[in-house]
Design an enzyme around this catalytic site. Sequence first.
Site, short mmCIF file in Angstrom:
data_model
loop_
_atom_site.label_atom_id
_atom_site.label_comp_id
_atom_site.label_asym_id
_atom_site.label_seq_id
_atom_site.Cartn_x
_atom_site.Cartn_y
_atom_site.Cartn_z
N GLU A 30 36.26 -84.23 17.15
CA GLU A 30 36.23 -85.62 16.67
C GLU A 30 37.15 -85.80 15.47
O GLU A 30 37.86 -86.79 15.34
CB GLU A 30 34.79 -86.01 16.33
N ASP A 34 40.21 -88.41 15.86
CA ASP A 34 40.29 -89.56 14.96
C ASP A 34 41.70 -89.73 14.45
O ASP A 34 42.25 -90.85 14.40
CB ASP A 34 39.30 -89.35 13.81
N ASP A 102 32.09 -91.29 18.10
CA ASP A 102 32.53 -89.94 17.73
C ASP A 102 32.92 -89.11 18.95
O ASP A 102 33.92 -88.38 18.94
CB ASP A 102 31.42 -89.22 16.97
N GLU A 105 36.29 -90.06 20.33
CA GLU A 105 37.37 -89.44 19.56
C GLU A 105 37.46 -87.94 19.85
O GLU A 105 38.57 -87.38 19.90
CB GLU A 105 37.15 -89.69 18.08
#
Length: 209
Positions: A30, A34, A102, A105
Amino acid sequence: MGFGVAEEALWVEALTHGSTGAARDYQRLEFLGDRVLGLCVAEWLHATHQGPEGELAQRLNALVSRQTCARIARAIGLPPHLLLGKQARDDGGADSDNILGDVMEALLGAQFLVNGWEPTRTLIRSLWADAAEGAKGGAKHPKSALQEWAAGNRRRAPVYEITDRSGPDHAQRFTVRVSVHNVGEIEATANSKQDAETAAARAFMQRFG
């Protein structure tokens, strides 16, 4: 879903929540995803929009927000594939914006590791196409508007919490509190968690925005 993650272990890692007690969960992927998403969307906006930096930043914040990631996760049918501990699942984790955002990502992080930049950028542009079109104008969803307002005012991201759940399974009522650090908080009640969050965000903006 359009992902080219052939390595089963990496795929499982991206779908695994910490509540399972597994040795590896989605957090590291994650973290990577991101950054990949942010760079891809920033490059996309820079190439396709001629607005000033502030306008680009608002659109970027909306497109990479946890709420947008969660909405896209639902659109591709992700919730049933989440690997959650019993308590997290009982608490509604499979429909949590935080968890879904989350994991979305994390999947992008896994996609990037396996396939590199170009296939990942192509995938993001495909999955985010509708969201990007919607970000061009018109009335924003209350949660997106609040997210952008918080970012634009250099505040922490809004936090949503269920404060009450009542009624039988077929007609539950959810009360959700939304708060922004050093600004305030407000509650709203609706027939679903998502509707309660939306109502709370709308009320927050009416009072504090």
